[in-house]
Design an enzyme around this catalytic site. Structure first.
Site, PDB file in Angstrom:
ATOM      1  N   SER A  55      -5.916   0.366   6.652  1.00  0.00           N
ATOM      2  CA  SER A  55      -4.217  -0.358   7.412  1.00  0.00           C
ATOM      3  C   SER A  55      -3.207  -0.908   5.676  1.00  0.00           C
ATOM      4  CB  SER A  55      -4.956  -1.868   7.666  1.00  0.00           C
ATOM      5  OG  SER A  55      -4.265  -2.848   8.709  1.00  0.00           O
TER       6      SER A  55
ATOM      7  N   LYS B 169      -4.949   4.178   9.872  1.00  0.00           N
ATOM      8  CA  LYS B 169      -4.944   3.007  10.482  1.00  0.00           C
ATOM      9  C   LYS B 169      -3.018   2.537  10.187  1.00  0.00           C
ATOM     10  CE  LYS B 169      -5.761  -1.859  11.987  1.00  0.00           C
ATOM     11  NZ  LYS B 169      -4.464  -2.572  11.546  1.00  0.00           N
TER      12      LYS B 169
ATOM     13  N   ASP C  96       5.014   7.221  -2.422  1.00  0.00           N
ATOM     14  CA  ASP C  96       5.829   7.512  -2.108  1.00  0.00           C
ATOM     15  C   ASP C  96       7.815   7.245  -2.839  1.00  0.00           C
ATOM     16  OD1 ASP C  96       5.053   8.788   0.200  1.00  0.00           O
ATOM     17  OD2 ASP C  96       6.392   7.666   1.479  1.00  0.00           O
TER      18      ASP C  96
END
Length: 395
Positions: free
Chosen positions: A305, A330, A316
């Protein structure tokens, strides 16, 4: 920062007749901003009312023991959410919601241990015992599997229920039976509850010569942002020029808090964005100020999560390498909606996407450098690899 509590406004609660909740009479919930009109479901409502009445009469007439009307009522609410088929969407009684609020604030009266639940097996395992806390003094160890609380079998119960049973008033005792895998034996522990302030962030200078700092984040709670900022400040004063972030076994937590922390360390850009069932998107952005130093993130299969939002954004942005094993996967966001009788619901309302547009639900974050956990408890091979990557001693 995005305020998730405004996602589903207009919840109105009117407690009337017992066992007609699902029909919309016991709890009148209107999703006014979503354009849902419960009056269109009159036929289904009548059918549900009749069936519930019959079931109640059967229970009253034939069930061997006496029943508690409130328990039956709460069972209906919980059953409604169980019918969704989503383990993350649940109903909380007033007592359960109060316990949940305490746990996410980072301050509570309990045993002083973090637990996590395997969503496939439902096994609840102790992931971290706080040093010198009640659980530590009572003999609990990392890796213990929670089997019983006060002689009640908690196998298969949600982690929230298990935690709620272990918490309680300061000075009271709780009996916790654990299965200790290292000893292949069940152990009864008597733990005296006390006030606990959860240390969600731990830090230290890992290598003074190479100026490597280490920050472990065990959960993203309300107090985590403040603790994280303090850790960064202190490590910088000690000369930190490189940093390792450790979110191994971190089950997640607050969406807002992880975004605040990412804003502190990443440059300008989109940190994460969410998309609801109607295609509406909302982005979380960071400002230009950032932590300008080499960094790596340690994760494992229990990093979930908010931990994956953290690792995914750093990956990224190209700000650092991810080291360890595939994360949990998740990629969805839950909304907690309080009801005016003190109860609440938690509902999955959005998917989240990493800055590059990846939704990792059911997949997880793939590490840049895959390293399995070692079998030797004395040597942390993943942490060692992180240090090597930071110093350029390995590719």
């Amino acid at each position: 920062m995005k305020n998730k509590t405004r996602f589903i406004p207009g919840f109105l609660l009117g407690m009337f007749a017992m066992l007609v909740v699902v029909a919309g009479i016991g709890v009148g919930i209107y999703f006014s901003d979503m354009g849902i009109n419960t009056s269109d479901e009159t036929m289904a409502t009548d059918k549900a009312e009749k069936k519930l009445k019959v079931l109640e009469e059967v229970i009253d007439a034939y069930y061997l023991e006496d029943t508690d009307k409130e328990d039956l009522e709460n069972g209906l609410y919980k059953g409604l959410f169980a019918g969704i088929g989503d383990p993350y969407s649940v109903y909380y009684t007033a007592d359960e919601f109060e316990e949940l609020q305490q746990s996410t604030s980072g301050k509570y009266s309990g045993i002083g241990a973090l637990v996590s639940q395997d969503m496939k097996t439902n096994v609840v395992t102790v992931s971290k015992v706080f040093k010198d806390g009640p659980a530590d003094k009572g003999g609990m160890k990392n890796g213990d599997i929670i089997y019983k609380v006060d002689d009640e079998d908690v196998t298969g119960k949600s982690v929230d229920e298990v935690v709620s049973k272990m918490k309680g008033e300061k000075g009271t005792k709780v009996k916790v039976t654990v299965y200790r895998q290292s000893e292949e034996n069940y152990v009864d522990l008597s733990i005296t509850r006390d006030e606990v302030k959860v240390p969600t962030v731990e830090y230290k200078m890992l290598d003074n010569k190479k100026k490597i700092g280490y920050i472990q984040i065990t959960e993203f709670d309300e107090i985590t942002g403040e603790q994280f900022s303090k850790a960064l400040t202190n490590l910088k004063k000690q000369g930190m020029k490189k940093v390792i972030f450790d979110v191994r076994d971190n089950p997640g937590g607050s969406y807002e808090i992880v975004c605040e922390i990412l804003d502190e360390i990443l440059p300008e850009g989109t940190l994460v964005f969410t998309r609801d069932k109607y295609g509406n998107e909302e982005k979380q952005e960071s400002d230009p100020s950032c932590l300008d130093m080499p960094m790596v993130v340690l994760q494992n299969e229990n990093s979930a999560s908010a931990s994956e939002i953290f690792a995914g954004a750093i990956q990224d942005f190209g700000a650092g390498k991810i080291i360890g094993t595939q994360s949990f996967g998740k990629g969805i966001v839950q909304q907690i909606v309080p009801l005016n009788d003190g109860s609440a619901i938690k509902l999955t309302v959005e998917k989240y996407y990493t800055p590059s547009g990846k939704n990792i639900h059911g997949k997880g974050i793939t590490p840049d450098v895959k390293v399995e956990a070692g079998t030797d408890e004395k040597e942390d091979v993943q942490l060692k690899k992180a240090q090597e990557v930071l110093t350029g001693e390995t590719k």
